[in-house]
Design an enzyme around this catalytic site. Structure first.
Site, short mmCIF file in Angstrom:
data_model
loop_
_atom_site.label_atom_id
_atom_site.label_comp_id
_atom_site.label_asym_id
_atom_site.label_seq_id
_atom_site.Cartn_x
_atom_site.Cartn_y
_atom_site.Cartn_z
N THR A 146 1.00 -1.20 0.02
CA THR A 146 -0.08 0.12 0.02
C THR A 146 0.93 1.29 0.02
O THR A 146 1.32 1.65 -0.97
CB THR A 146 -0.85 -0.01 1.38
OG1 THR A 146 -0.36 -0.19 2.52
CG2 THR A 146 -2.06 -0.97 1.04
N LYS A 172 3.94 -6.97 3.91
CA LYS A 172 3.63 -5.54 3.77
C LYS A 172 3.50 -4.90 4.86
O LYS A 172 2.86 -5.27 6.01
CB LYS A 172 2.24 -5.29 2.70
CG LYS A 172 1.06 -5.93 3.18
CD LYS A 172 0.36 -4.90 4.14
CE LYS A 172 0.25 -3.49 3.34
NZ LYS A 172 -0.29 -2.43 4.34
N THR A 183 -0.63 -2.69 10.95
CA THR A 183 -1.34 -2.78 9.43
C THR A 183 -0.21 -3.64 8.75
O THR A 183 0.25 -2.85 7.82
CB THR A 183 -1.72 -1.58 9.04
OG1 THR A 183 -2.59 -1.87 7.70
CG2 THR A 183 -0.78 -0.42 8.75
#
Length: 398
Positions: A146, A172, A183
């Site tokens: 992202t 990620k 996250t």
């Protein structure tokens, strides 16, 4: 990076579902051969995303044969529609691979609170199923990004009873990073043959040594997950934790997880510094972690790191703000690499601002806090907080 090894029994494909207006792959399908064992851990955020809820349900059903991962949309805080969309994606994978939907685990990462563009995913899933290949790790690591600036991959090999066993992983994450997972999404696979309950125990142990020791900004995401896959295609059967073969494999898996965890911190949104916070002389492990995270997550400490400013007053402030009961400042000593800043709760004799600044200017260094209370010690990894972090997150939905 060197060529990433393939794991027998694990195939991957990356395709563009165009979840966001970007020109890149953003959907990954992972297919597992029969007999693979799968373990997973998930976020503790109470607002856990729909794919987390569905993945937990399906994991309990056993017999996982596929993973579906999308970037660009978290499918979090999306209510019943989000659950239905996650299940629809699993059903689509099931149709494409001729599997029951319960054998598919969904994962999402990206913007919170927006409905999943389901039709785009349903169109892309059959395309991904037609492209599955054993050498898809590098493409997959890029597709799940992202705000990451680079893909995160790691690998190790270990010899068990004369046979080479491979461990490959991707992850990620660069923001909304805090322990209890973050996250971040992480997927590690090995061709070793491990008993499923032992695999889950190994994952918990490895996550405790890696992902639960990192922080970028102190925020725990709605979507984080770590998955450990053992395809069971190589080596001896491992079903005991006191076995030498198991210990060697465990060490290799921990090394992969640590490398991936550190890569997340190094790629922290706008980060320019990678800092280890080491706490020793604590009364307990929990106490050591409490102090380490108080230092590593303090905005004032992190902005001083960015400025290469040896403002040791911010460090002692964070130590004192950690909530450790009965902390005696007169017993606290504090170092940055080889330079002692604080001795007995005050400025260390002989300390110079120039010596401290030399260390703070390094791209990597260690802050060591000695509490003088006991024999426990723990460490975490953190980064600085830069102007770019504010800009990246202010413009995240733009």
């Amino acid at each position: 990076m060197t060529e990433i090894a393939s794991i027998a029994g694990v195939r991957l494909a990356s395709v563009a579902a165009n979840i966001k207006p970007w020109n890149r792959d953003d959907l990954v399908l992972v297919a597992l051969d029969p007999g693979a064992a799968v373990a997973a851990t998930f976020t503790r955020n109470s607002f856990c995303a729909a794919p987390v809820t569905v993945a937990k349900e399906h994991l309990c059903s056993g017999g996982v044969r596929a993973l579906l991962i999308n970037a660009g949309n978290a499918n979090a805080a999306t209510g019943e529609r989000g659950i239905a969309d996650a299940r629809a994606c699993c059903a689509a994978v099931g149709r494409a691979l001729q599997l029951p939907p319960e054998q598919v685990l969904p994962f999402s990462t990206g913007v919170i609170g927006e409905p999943l563009p389901l039709e785009k995913l349903l169109e892309a899933i059959p395309v991904a199923a037609s492209r599955l290949a054993a050498d898809g790790w590098s493409d997959a690591a890029r597709a799940i990004m992202t705000t990451d600036t680079r893909p995160k991959l790691a690998q190790r090999s270990v010899t068990l009873d004369g046979e080479t066993i491979s461990v490959v992983g991707m992850a990620k994450g660069s923001g909304m990073i805090q322990p209890n997972m973050a996250t971040m999404l992480a997927y590690v696979a090995t061709d070793a043959d491990i008993e499923p309950q032992l695999l889950q125990s190994l994952l918990r142990e490895s996550v405790a040594a890696s992902f639960n020791r990192i922080t970028v900004d102190g925020d725990t995401s709605t979507n984080d997950a770590a998955v450990l896959i053992a395809s069971g295609t190589a080596g001896p059967r491992l079903d005991k934790a006191d076995d030498d073969n198991y210990r060697r494999l465990r060490d290799a898996i921990v090394q992969v997880h640590v490398e991936l965890a550190q890569a997340i911190v190094r790629d922290g949104e706008g980060a320019t510094k990678f800092v280890t916070v080491q706490v020793r002389g604590a009364a307990s492990s929990d106490e050591a972690f409490k102090v380490a995270f108080a230092v590593g997550e303090s905005p004032l400490v992190k902005t001083a790191l960015y400025a290469s400013d040896p403002n040791w007053g911010r460090l002692v402030m964070a130590v004192g703000n950690s909530g450790v009961e009965g902390l005696d400042p007169s017993r606290v000593n504090l170092f940055v690499d080889e330079v002692q800043l604080v001795a007995g709760g005050g400025l260390a004799p002989g300390y110079t601002e120039e010596a401290g600044q030399r260390v703070f200017a390094r791209p990597e260094f260690t802050i060591t806090v000695d509490l003088g209370r006991g024999g426990a010690a723990e460490h975490i990894w953190t980064c600085d907080l830069s102007r770019d972090y504010v800009a990246i997150n202010a413009e995240y939905r733009s």
